[in-house]
Design a protein around this motif. Structure first.
Motif, PDB file in Angstrom:
ATOM      1  N   ASP A 248      -3.866   6.756   3.242  1.00  0.00           N
ATOM      2  CA  ASP A 248      -3.488   5.980   2.062  1.00  0.00           C
ATOM      3  C   ASP A 248      -2.496   6.807   1.249  1.00  0.00           C
ATOM      4  O   ASP A 248      -2.878   7.677   0.468  1.00  0.00           O
ATOM      5  CB  ASP A 248      -4.714   5.646   1.219  1.00  0.00           C
ATOM      6  CG  ASP A 248      -4.388   4.622   0.129  1.00  0.00           C
ATOM      7  OD1 ASP A 248      -3.194   4.367  -0.096  1.00  0.00           O
ATOM      8  OD2 ASP A 248      -5.326   4.084  -0.482  1.00  0.00           O
ATOM      9  N   ALA A 249      -1.210   6.521   1.445  1.00  0.00           N
ATOM     10  CA  ALA A 249      -0.154   7.216   0.713  1.00  0.00           C
ATOM     11  C   ALA A 249       0.374   6.375  -0.450  1.00  0.00           C
ATOM     12  O   ALA A 249       1.438   6.663  -0.991  1.00  0.00           O
ATOM     13  CB  ALA A 249       0.991   7.583   1.661  1.00  0.00           C
ATOM     14  N   ASN A 250      -0.383   5.340  -0.798  1.00  0.00           N
ATOM     15  CA  ASN A 250      -0.056   4.580  -2.012  1.00  0.00           C
ATOM     16  C   ASN A 250      -0.726   5.322  -3.170  1.00  0.00           C
ATOM     17  O   ASN A 250      -1.817   4.969  -3.608  1.00  0.00           O
ATOM     18  CB  ASN A 250      -0.575   3.149  -1.907  1.00  0.00           C
ATOM     19  CG  ASN A 250      -0.100   2.279  -3.054  1.00  0.00           C
ATOM     20  OD1 ASN A 250       0.405   2.779  -4.069  1.00  0.00           O
ATOM     21  ND2 ASN A 250      -0.238   0.979  -2.907  1.00  0.00           N
ATOM     22  N   LEU A 251      -0.059   6.353  -3.620  1.00  0.00           N
ATOM     23  CA  LEU A 251      -0.668   7.278  -4.573  1.00  0.00           C
ATOM     24  C   LEU A 251      -0.728   6.724  -5.983  1.00  0.00           C
ATOM     25  O   LEU A 251      -1.369   7.298  -6.856  1.00  0.00           O
ATOM     26  CB  LEU A 251       0.101   8.607  -4.563  1.00  0.00           C
ATOM     27  CG  LEU A 251       0.235   9.270  -3.185  1.00  0.00           C
ATOM     28  CD1 LEU A 251       0.992  10.585  -3.307  1.00  0.00           C
ATOM     29  CD2 LEU A 251      -1.124   9.484  -2.540  1.00  0.00           C
ATOM     30  N   ARG A 252      -0.066   5.592  -6.210  1.00  0.00           N
ATOM     31  CA  ARG A 252      -0.047   4.992  -7.539  1.00  0.00           C
ATOM     32  C   ARG A 252      -1.148   3.936  -7.701  1.00  0.00           C
ATOM     33  O   ARG A 252      -1.800   3.855  -8.735  1.00  0.00           O
ATOM     34  CB  ARG A 252       1.324   4.379  -7.815  1.00  0.00           C
ATOM     35  CG  ARG A 252       2.451   5.406  -7.741  1.00  0.00           C
ATOM     36  CD  ARG A 252       3.823   4.760  -7.748  1.00  0.00           C
ATOM     37  NE  ARG A 252       4.873   5.717  -7.438  1.00  0.00           N
ATOM     38  CZ  ARG A 252       5.532   6.439  -8.331  1.00  0.00           C
ATOM     39  NH1 ARG A 252       5.232   6.324  -9.608  1.00  0.00           N
ATOM     40  NH2 ARG A 252       6.477   7.281  -7.960  1.00  0.00           N
ATOM     41  N   SER A 253      -1.337   3.132  -6.671  1.00  0.00           N
ATOM     42  CA  SER A 253      -2.355   2.074  -6.724  1.00  0.00           C
ATOM     43  C   SER A 253      -3.094   2.014  -5.389  1.00  0.00           C
ATOM     44  O   SER A 253      -2.915   1.077  -4.609  1.00  0.00           O
ATOM     45  CB  SER A 253      -1.709   0.717  -7.040  1.00  0.00           C
ATOM     46  OG  SER A 253      -1.032   0.757  -8.271  1.00  0.00           O
ATOM     47  N   PRO A 254      -3.912   3.022  -5.080  1.00  0.00           N
ATOM     48  CA  PRO A 254      -4.576   3.071  -3.773  1.00  0.00           C
ATOM     49  C   PRO A 254      -5.598   1.954  -3.591  1.00  0.00           C
ATOM     50  O   PRO A 254      -6.291   1.566  -4.532  1.00  0.00           O
ATOM     51  CB  PRO A 254      -5.257   4.447  -3.792  1.00  0.00           C
ATOM     52  CG  PRO A 254      -5.445   4.761  -5.241  1.00  0.00           C
ATOM     53  CD  PRO A 254      -4.273   4.158  -5.948  1.00  0.00           C
ATOM     54  N   VAL A 255      -5.689   1.456  -2.362  1.00  0.00           N
ATOM     55  CA  VAL A 255      -6.591   0.345  -2.058  1.00  0.00           C
ATOM     56  C   VAL A 255      -7.501   0.642  -0.868  1.00  0.00           C
ATOM     57  O   VAL A 255      -8.605   0.125  -0.780  1.00  0.00           O
ATOM     58  CB  VAL A 255      -5.778  -0.947  -1.785  1.00  0.00           C
ATOM     59  CG1 VAL A 255      -6.685  -2.095  -1.360  1.00  0.00           C
ATOM     60  CG2 VAL A 255      -4.971  -1.347  -3.009  1.00  0.00           C
ATOM     61  N   VAL A 256      -7.041   1.478   0.048  1.00  0.00           N
ATOM     62  CA  VAL A 256      -7.768   1.694   1.306  1.00  0.00           C
ATOM     63  C   VAL A 256      -9.217   2.092   1.085  1.00  0.00           C
ATOM     64  O   VAL A 256     -10.118   1.618   1.789  1.00  0.00           O
ATOM     65  CB  VAL A 256      -7.037   2.745   2.172  1.00  0.00           C
ATOM     66  CG1 VAL A 256      -7.913   3.202   3.338  1.00  0.00           C
ATOM     67  CG2 VAL A 256      -5.724   2.184   2.698  1.00  0.00           C
ATOM     68  N   GLN A 257      -9.483   2.954   0.112  1.00  0.00           N
ATOM     69  CA  GLN A 257     -10.867   3.374  -0.122  1.00  0.00           C
ATOM     70  C   GLN A 257     -11.752   2.200  -0.505  1.00  0.00           C
ATOM     71  O   GLN A 257     -12.937   2.149  -0.150  1.00  0.00           O
ATOM     72  CB  GLN A 257     -10.920   4.458  -1.206  1.00  0.00           C
ATOM     73  CG  GLN A 257     -10.448   3.980  -2.575  1.00  0.00           C
ATOM     74  CD  GLN A 257     -10.175   5.151  -3.510  1.00  0.00           C
ATOM     75  OE1 GLN A 257      -9.759   6.223  -3.071  1.00  0.00           O
ATOM     76  NE2 GLN A 257     -10.409   4.955  -4.788  1.00  0.00           N
ATOM     77  N   SER A 258     -11.158   1.205  -1.184  1.00  0.00           N
ATOM     78  CA  SER A 258     -11.929   0.010  -1.552  1.00  0.00           C
ATOM     79  C   SER A 258     -12.169  -0.873  -0.334  1.00  0.00           C
ATOM     80  O   SER A 258     -13.247  -1.464  -0.188  1.00  0.00           O
ATOM     81  CB  SER A 258     -11.187  -0.776  -2.634  1.00  0.00           C
ATOM     82  OG  SER A 258     -11.055  -0.009  -3.810  1.00  0.00           O
ATOM     83  N   VAL A 259     -11.174  -0.976   0.526  1.00  0.00           N
ATOM     84  CA  VAL A 259     -11.304  -1.790   1.737  1.00  0.00           C
ATOM     85  C   VAL A 259     -12.470  -1.284   2.591  1.00  0.00           C
ATOM     86  O   VAL A 259     -13.265  -2.064   3.109  1.00  0.00           O
ATOM     87  CB  VAL A 259      -9.996  -1.773   2.554  1.00  0.00           C
ATOM     88  CG1 VAL A 259     -10.194  -2.470   3.901  1.00  0.00           C
ATOM     89  CG2 VAL A 259      -8.868  -2.436   1.776  1.00  0.00           C
ATOM     90  N   PHE A 260     -12.576   0.036   2.703  1.00  0.00           N
ATOM     91  CA  PHE A 260     -13.628   0.633   3.533  1.00  0.00           C
ATOM     92  C   PHE A 260     -14.874   1.006   2.734  1.00  0.00           C
ATOM     93  O   PHE A 260     -15.778   1.646   3.259  1.00  0.00           O
ATOM     94  CB  PHE A 260     -13.078   1.861   4.266  1.00  0.00           C
ATOM     95  CG  PHE A 260     -12.158   1.516   5.395  1.00  0.00           C
ATOM     96  CD1 PHE A 260     -12.652   1.282   6.665  1.00  0.00           C
ATOM     97  CD2 PHE A 260     -10.800   1.396   5.178  1.00  0.00           C
ATOM     98  CE1 PHE A 260     -11.802   0.952   7.710  1.00  0.00           C
ATOM     99  CE2 PHE A 260      -9.933   1.063   6.206  1.00  0.00           C
ATOM    100  CZ  PHE A 260     -10.437   0.841   7.475  1.00  0.00           C
TER     101      PHE A 260
END
Length: 220
Positions: free
Chosen positions: A82-94
């Protein structure tokens, strides 16, 4: 070209359709995307693929997460970053707690194995975005980032990188240059054609290998 009309009535934020419903139409579409990427990648050393979008809110994180699951289910060792360092989402998906991740690896003396999260889905690991920072472009541009990606290529079959929109953020252009291939997400009926053309131009300036486009179709 990679083309998928994702029926987003099944793709609510955070849903891993390819894991929960492996026999669904959506899961089959992601298997098609995986196959198309294989056909377009003849070089076995090409393992790093960046997913970005023309605009925000076009489903990049959900799409790349489902693709990562699809690849892992085909016995590939996959790392999702997750290199969307401004608005990360991957941690929420998993459904992972916010923890140490990419930013911590790049700014502190840590080993990558100490911050990698195992998902329990095949050999799929995720590297969350990590602690919030004020200078995403600067740390992504660091030599340490490039060294980290090179090391991951010796460990994983595929490295998938989730990133913010290509038109707004410098770090996405840098990551596009570091990657072996880039997949662009476009919202059908949402994204202006002029913006798509501009995104393509920006990727070309970044000397990125644009592999194709996923058309994310929204159903009411």
């Amino acid at each position: 070209m990679i083309l998928s009309k994702s029926k987003r009535k099944y793709m609510k934020k955070g849903n891993l359709i390819t894991h929960a419903y492996p026999d669904s139409i959506i899961a089959d579409q992601f298997r098609t995307i995986r196959s198309n990427m294989k056909f377009l990648t003849n070089n076995p050393n090409h393992r790093i693929f960046l997913f970005t979008s023309v605009g925000s809110g076009e489903g990049t994180s959900t799409a790349i997460s489902n693709l990562a699951v699809t690849m892992a289910k085909q016995n590939e060792k996959v790392l999702l970053i997750d290199a969307n360092l401004r608005s990360p989402v991957v941690q929420s998906v998993f459904k992972k707690e916010k923890s140490l991740g990419l930013t911590n690896l790049l700014t502190k003396d840590l080993t990558w194995s100490s911050v990698i999260n195992q998902t329990g889905i095949g050999e799929l690991d995720i590297l969350t975005s990590g602690s919030s920072i004020f200078n995403p472009a600067e740390i992504v541009e660091s030599a340490k980032m490039q060294e980290l990606l090179k090391e991951f290529k010796t460990i994983y079959d595929v490295i998938l990188i989730d990133s913010p929109t290509i038109l707004k953020y410098t770090e996405t252009r840098l990551l596009a240059n570091y990657s072996d291939g880039v997949v662009l997400l476009v919202g059908r009926g949402k994204t202006d054609l002029e913006d798509v053309i501009e995104a393509k131009r920006v990727l070309e300036l970044a000397k990125a290998n644009v592999m194709g486009v996923i058309i994310n179709e929204k159903y009411k």
